[in-house]
Design a protein around this motif. Structure first.
Motif, PDB file in Angstrom:
ATOM      1  N   THR A 374      -0.714   1.303   0.222  1.00 33.06           N
ATOM      2  CA  THR A 374      -1.721   0.759   1.104  1.00 33.06           C
ATOM      3  C   THR A 374      -2.591   1.788   1.174  1.00 33.06           C
ATOM      4  OG1 THR A 374      -0.282   1.843   2.813  1.00 33.06           O
ATOM      5  CG2 THR A 374       0.162  -0.378   2.395  1.00 33.06           C
ATOM      6  N   GLN A 375      -3.917   1.341   1.803  1.00 26.73           N
ATOM      7  CA  GLN A 375      -4.982   2.360   2.147  1.00 26.73           C
ATOM      8  C   GLN A 375      -5.409   1.837   3.336  1.00 26.73           C
ATOM      9  OE1 GLN A 375      -8.015   2.253  -0.893  1.00 26.73           O
ATOM     10  NE2 GLN A 375      -6.873   3.367  -2.473  1.00 26.73           N
ATOM     11  N   THR A 376      -5.418   2.869   4.183  1.00 23.72           N
ATOM     12  CA  THR A 376      -6.088   3.140   5.830  1.00 23.72           C
ATOM     13  C   THR A 376      -6.691   4.196   6.013  1.00 23.72           C
ATOM     14  OG1 THR A 376      -4.042   4.370   6.562  1.00 23.72           O
ATOM     15  CG2 THR A 376      -3.799   1.905   6.767  1.00 23.72           C
ATOM     16  N   THR A 383      -9.592   8.367   3.612  1.00 21.42           N
ATOM     17  CA  THR A 383      -8.674   7.499   3.264  1.00 21.42           C
ATOM     18  C   THR A 383      -7.462   7.791   3.003  1.00 21.42           C
ATOM     19  OG1 THR A 383     -10.493   6.032   2.067  1.00 21.42           O
ATOM     20  CG2 THR A 383      -8.243   5.695   1.370  1.00 21.42           C
ATOM     21  N   LYS A 525      -1.303  -3.267  -1.309  1.00 23.26           N
ATOM     22  CA  LYS A 525      -0.962  -4.325  -0.211  1.00 23.26           C
ATOM     23  C   LYS A 525      -2.040  -4.195   0.956  1.00 23.26           C
ATOM     24  CE  LYS A 525       3.048  -5.633   2.487  1.00 23.26           C
ATOM     25  NZ  LYS A 525       4.343  -5.313   2.832  1.00 23.26           N
ATOM     26  N   LYS A 526      -2.623  -5.359   1.182  1.00 25.33           N
ATOM     27  CA  LYS A 526      -3.439  -5.337   2.551  1.00 25.33           C
ATOM     28  C   LYS A 526      -2.930  -5.728   3.808  1.00 25.33           C
ATOM     29  CE  LYS A 526      -6.995  -7.928   1.423  1.00 25.33           C
ATOM     30  NZ  LYS A 526      -7.735  -9.235   0.774  1.00 25.33           N
ATOM     31  N   THR A 527      -3.657  -5.643   4.676  1.00 27.80           N
ATOM     32  CA  THR A 527      -3.121  -5.476   5.965  1.00 27.80           C
ATOM     33  C   THR A 527      -2.436  -6.807   6.447  1.00 27.80           C
ATOM     34  OG1 THR A 527      -5.083  -5.947   6.985  1.00 27.80           O
ATOM     35  CG2 THR A 527      -4.550  -3.679   7.064  1.00 27.80           C
ATOM     36  N   ASP A 528      -2.914  -7.725   5.656  1.00 24.28           N
ATOM     37  CA  ASP A 528      -2.332  -9.359   5.948  1.00 24.28           C
ATOM     38  C   ASP A 528      -1.282  -9.755   5.170  1.00 24.28           C
ATOM     39  OD1 ASP A 528      -3.580  -9.622   3.545  1.00 24.28           O
ATOM     40  OD2 ASP A 528      -4.956 -11.193   4.174  1.00 24.28           O
TER      41      ASP A 528
END
Length: 574
Positions: A374-376, A383, A525-528
């Motif tokens: 994941t990337q936030t 990042t 993996k995206k936030t949704d």
């Protein structure tokens, strides 16, 4: 008999001292009993003969104690934690590897095969000295069967040497203490003829499948000898060993494979559990590994993901291999009409993909496999990358975002102390079908019998038949097109079964299969909760080198030195 269970014989006699100066040409083995006492007693002679089975290759994972297989040497997979005994092969440093751990595919196999040949030669030399057991209703020692077994095992031992090294010294008798045992290499063709001569005799001595009682499971039958002959002749006809393309060699290989197509063996209904059955109508010869506790088993360390209890999880199929699997409609993923979606890359593939590969988000052992990042963005605007459990646990992870289902049956888990089978397959019928198809295509072209073998195999893979009932194959292929189709089918059907690496060598296609970027699949993996799939080139650690010298292994340097110059080295390894 359809299931050949090769049990490791219990060593009741101290048969060998492998510290001998020239162990690959062992003279008279050191024994606890005198030779006359052994071969004068049918029970002891039977034990001596059974010891020959201890010198077979019995597992896929053998580059050291429990890590590394030929799958990782080829384009099928990489070693996820960069195990040294495997990465030396990746970099083409065969000399360093061949003089390393004894359990490897170079020096380990050289030593093992010649040690076994010494046992087989001794048994054959003393066959006539073994008396019948008095008052035995069932023979304790059957000299006809034992001769067939020893000749088969000797042929198999020499084939394992020739497919790695080319021509090798032929040791066909017992050498005495004062004899010169610095033997030169015979040519590949000479050793091949020696192998075939042994197999032709073995076929006349060995029984058919149904002739063996359960207590004799694991001994080669006539079918096993015929299967080995078919494989030996296929290798002899291949480009590496047949540079002029002699079609008579291809025809001999096709004829040998066709002998097994008489109804004795058939494809089993399901492909998914080929390595995990106690018996199968497809098995010609296997080593069955009975139910085994997970604790201490190589599966946990080598094949299972760290998030599922594995210690290493280093059996990682490449994207190169994954991309070979067609869609269920029989079309390659490169065909714009196949229905392949790069963002749903695991949907709609042919069944063998699901039987061989564990991929991100696949349901597995009660949950879904997680091989994503994941990337936030943090408060400082930087990042930040996060890792799923299966993808990154301490320092070990899957380099490619795949694991090998064939080596990791779902029942194998740490919770509950599960056990499973993991057979080593010497010969199964699908290989004989592919051997025939390859040889027949090279001998006469893609006739109906060649198409028949491939369509039957693809039908078992649940590929749709299509309008022409060719299961995705093109009608009216040229010989070159059919050659490509057969090689593709071998790569999928025989995946991870110890074939691909040697196929690459005998076809001389290392430049196309090995000297290319090894790739994996990045999974974001995206936030949704959805995933973004992006193929990527693996780091330099996981890349492989190839030169034409690698079509053969080098003769182990230790053996070259011991021979005082009599043994010559393979080209490019001097």
């Amino acid at each position: 008999m359809k299931n050949y269970k090769i049990y490791t014989a219990i060593l009741l006699l101290t048969l060998f001292s492998l510290s001998c100066k020239k162990d690959y040409l062992e003279r008279t083995p050191g024994v606890a009993l005198s030779e006359d006492e052994i071969f004068g007693d049918p029970a002891q002679a039977a034990r001596f003969a059974d010891n020959a089975y201890n010198f077979l290759i019995t597992k896929y994972v053998r580059f050291n104690d429990h890590r590394g297989s030929t799958a990782q040497a080829s384009d099928e997979a990489v070693s996820g934690n960069s195990e040294g005994s495997v990465t030396t092969l990746n970099r083409g440093l065969y000399h360093e590897h061949s003089n390393g751990p004894s359990l490897n595919d170079i020096y380990g196999v050289w030593r093992l095969m010649y040690a076994g040949i010494a046992v087989q030669n001794k048994m054959l030399a003393r066959l006539a000295d073994v008396p019948p057991a008095p008052n035995a209703t069932v023979p304790i020692f059957d000299p006809v069967r034992v001769e067939g077994e020893m000749r088969f095992l000797r042929a198999l031992s020499y084939f394992e040497l020739t497919k790695r090294f080319g021509g090798v010294p032929i040791v066909d008798r017992v050498y005495e203490v004062n004899e010169d045992i610095n033997l030169p290499r015979s040519t590949f063709d000479q050793v091949t003829q020696y192998i075939i001569s042994n197999l032709d005799i073995a076929v006349t001595k060995l029984g058919n499948d149904g002739d063996y009682s359960a207590s004799n499971y694991g001994r080669p039958t006539k079918g096993a000898a015929q299967a080995l002959k078919a494989r030996v002749l296929l290798y002899a006809a291949s480009p590496l060993n047949n540079p002029t393309g002699d079609k008579t060699k291809w025809q001999a290989a096709a004829d040998a494979a066709k002998v097994l197509m008489d109804g004795r063996y058939v494809l089993q209904q399901n492909y998914s559990d080929l390595l995990n059955l106690p018996s199968s109508p497809e098995y010609i010869m296997i080593r069955i590994k009975g139910p085994t506790p997970l604790a201490g088993e190589m599966m946990q360390d080598y094949s299972m993901s760290p998030g599922s209890g594995g210690a290493q999880g280093q059996m990682n199929p490449t994207q190169n291999h994954v991309d070979m699997y067609d869609m269920a409609n029989g079309k390659p993923i490169t065909d714009p009409t196949s229905g392949y979606n790069p963002q749903k890359p695991y949907d709609g593939r042919e069944q063998r993909f699901y039987d061989n590969i564990i991929y991100n988000d696949r349901p597995w052992q009660g949950r879904k496999i997680e091989m994503w990042t994941t990337q936030t963005t943090n408060a400082q605007g930087q990042t930040v990358t996060g890792f799923s459990l299966d993808y990154n646990t301490t320092i070990t992870y899957t380099a490619t975002r795949y694991y090998c289902k064939k080596y990791w049956p779902e029942v194998y888990r740490t919770v509950g102390g599960s056990t499973t089978l993991l057979n080593y397959i010497y010969f199964r019928y699908a290989e004989m079908m592919l051997n025939y198809a390859e040889a027949q295509n090279e001998a006469v072209g893609p006739d109906a019998s060649v198409y028949e073998q491939l369509t039957k195999i693809r039908q078992r893979a649940l590929i749709t038949p299509g309008a022409n009932n060719l299961y995705g194959l093109k009608a009216g292929m040229t010989q070159d097109e059919m050659r490509t189709a057969i090689r593709h089918e071998r790569a999928i059907e025989l995946a991870f079964e110890d074939h691909r690496w040697y196929d690459i060598m005998r076809w001389k296609i290392g430049a196309q299969a090995i000297a290319v970027p090894m790739r994996g699949m990045d999974v974001l993996k995206k936030t949704d909760g959805s995933f973004v799939y992006t193929p990527f080139v693996l780091s330099a650690t996981f890349q492989k080198t190839w030169t034409e010298a690698q079509n053969l292994y080098p003769i182990p340097r230790t053996e070259i030195y011991k021979s005082k110059g009599v043994l010559t080295q393979n080209p490019g390894w001097e």
